[in-house]
Design an enzyme around this catalytic site. Structure first.
Site, mmCIF file in Angstrom:
data_model
loop_
_atom_site.group_PDB
_atom_site.id
_atom_site.type_symbol
_atom_site.label_atom_id
_atom_site.label_comp_id
_atom_site.label_asym_id
_atom_site.label_seq_id
_atom_site.Cartn_x
_atom_site.Cartn_y
_atom_site.Cartn_z
ATOM 1 C CG ASN A 1 5.512 4.663 5.244
ATOM 2 O OD1 ASN A 1 4.577 4.306 5.959
ATOM 3 N ND2 ASN A 1 6.069 3.849 4.354
ATOM 4 C CD GLU A 2 6.309 0.460 6.179
ATOM 5 O OE1 GLU A 2 6.971 0.088 5.182
ATOM 6 O OE2 GLU A 2 5.210 -0.051 6.485
ATOM 7 C CG ASN A 3 12.481 6.095 5.673
ATOM 8 O OD1 ASN A 3 11.911 5.268 4.961
ATOM 9 N ND2 ASN A 3 12.813 7.289 5.240
#
Length: 472
Positions: free
Chosen positions: A242-244
């Site tokens: 998630n969102e890395n």
């Protein structure tokens, strides 16, 4: 050891050709002593009953696999909510030593195909799920752990929350990568209710070591969870993090950082393990990702946070043309009943220390006030303030959902951040910690209706959209 052998895993796969479904079942057996063992398979449901068995004589390895295949004429397929029944079959597997029963495994299985369709188009590239050959518009929310103390969450609580999601006309939940791999009861409930699951691996908003010792831990964790969850028909997709991606490519690299810590895991290790252990289910490296920028509007999935986090008016959702909105949201306070569980009378003020400590977003209280000043007359008391935040949240969600649904399948999914809460708090959830619905829940239920009329007044004309998600 009390057993001569045990069933370590049962894995089924299916394929449909014409009017026949072929079901392959692999039973992994751990043998503690050599012997002659029998694996018996019983598949039943929807008028079908069949028993198969395989004998294993003197296994030379401690772990071995016995396989069989069933053929079902005119099978009942598993469908997402709103597209058909989530039909399930019963699979019972026994391991025997002669007539002595050593071990059993039982599961419900669903026959369905899942494809993630990414094809070039005049916008960029499509991003939608095709189930059993039918394009599906994903309507749903992000799921976080349902309690900060995990043992409090039992099967009835999972079932209640997922029932509430289905009641709101949802058909997908995204298990967010900053939480946990949920209990089997969560996935069982989704299987039974036709709720598709987007499953993140548990990497969210942080860097991880690029080192062999850590790779081995990741491989072990991923392998165990893929094997545990891969039989669930509700599970649609594995997502690396998630969102890395967007944190690195959208921010850190611009500041001169050259090493993306974790990239080896998301681009090599996880897709390799998924391909080996669960090849029929798509893998997506990060949410969001796709296109020239991980959070672009022309490819892949998108997290839309210009509204609320970026303080833009929620009418600006209509300027967002992402292909699949896997996160967007707007805050509101929980119900007064919930607020009174953590406050005294003296705390019932938007800016009290207690209320501020129950909003973990930096500037969250101030943002709520800014939006209320734009859309409402001044509130007369705290209860009216609470109601205004909830109605404001509902209008924001309605605005975004109606806009994106009116552009189906240019946009093909809307997953709200978030469905539920892990403690009693002001947040983006539609349902508070005590399973009480906020007003926005009902706005969303109407906006996600299978057939929905959307009317947008403009300066010189009125735009009317009729959206039909049924197959009629």
């Amino acid at each position: 050891f009390p057993y001569k052998a045990a069933l370590s895993d049962v894995h089924f796969t299916s394929k449909v050709e014409g009017n026949i479904a072929y079901i392959n079942v692999d039973a992994s057996v751990t043998g503690y002593t050599p012997g002659c063992y029998t694996v018996r398979y019983m598949l039943s449901g929807h008028g079908y009953t069949e028993t198969m068995q395989k004998e294993i004589i003197d296994p030379t390895k401690s772990t071995f696999t016995a396989s069989t295949e069933f053929a079902i004429d005119n099978p009942k397929l598993w469908w997402p909510a709103g597209y058909g029944d989530p039909s399930l079959y019963n699979l019972h597997v026994e391991l025997l030593d002669g007539e002595t029963l050593l071990d059993t495994k039982d599961m419900h299985i669903g026959i369905r195909t899942v494809e993630l369709i990414q094809e070039p188009d005049e916008i960029g590239e499509s991003f939608y799920f095709r189930i059993n050959g039918v394009p599906v518009f994903a309507k749903g929310a992000n799921w976080i752990p349902a309690d900060s103390f995990l043992p409090r969450v039992d099967a009835p609580k999972y079932q209640k929350l997922i029932d509430m999601a289905k009641e709101a006309n949802m058909n997908m939940l995204r298990v967010w990568g900053g939480g946990i791999y949920e209990d089997d009861a969560f996935y069982n409930a989704c299987d039974e209710r036709g709720i598709m699951v987007w499953q993140d691996f548990m990497f969210a908003c942080y860097e991880v070591p690029e080192a062999e010792w850590f790779y081995k831990l990741v491989e072990e964790e991923a392998r165990e969870n893929i094997i545990r969850l891969r039989n669930h028909p509700s599970l649609m997709l594995w997502c690396g993090n998630n969102e890395n991606d967007t944190t690195f490519y959208g921010g850190q690299r611009k500041l001169g950082k050259t090493v993306y810590y974790g990239d080896t895991i998301y681009s090599q290790i996880l897709p390799r393990i998924c391909s080996r252990l669960d090849p029929d289910r798509p893998y997506w490296r990060s949410s969001p990702s796709g296109g020239e920028h991980p959070n672009c509007q022309t490819h892949g999935d998108r997290h839309s946070w210009d509204v609320f986090s970026g303080r833009q008016p929620y009418a600006n959702y209509r300027q967002d043309h992402g292909r699949f909105l896997s996160e967007f949201g707007f805050q509101a306070l929980p119900t007064m009943h919930t607020i009174r569980t953590f406050t005294d009378e003296s705390d019932l003020s938007p800016n009290s220390d207690v209320m501020k400590s129950h909003n973990k977003m930096v500037g969250g209280v101030e943002r709520l006030g800014e939006y209320l000043d734009t859309h409402f007359q001044p509130y007369s008391d705290f209860e009216e303030y609470v109601a205004q935040t909830q109605i404001n949240q509902g209008e924001a969600m309605r605005c975004g959902i109606e806009h994106w649904r009116s552009h189906k399948f240019d946009t093909s999914g809307t997953l709200i951040w978030q469905l539920n809460d892990c403690w009693p708090v002001s947040s983006w959830s539609l349902i508070d910690y005590w399973n009480r619905r906020k007003a926005a829940y009902y706005f969303v239920k109407r906006a996600f209706a299978p057939v929905m009329l959307s009317i947008w007044p403009g300066e010189e004309e009125i735009e009317i959209n009729l959206i039909n998600d049924t197959l009629n």
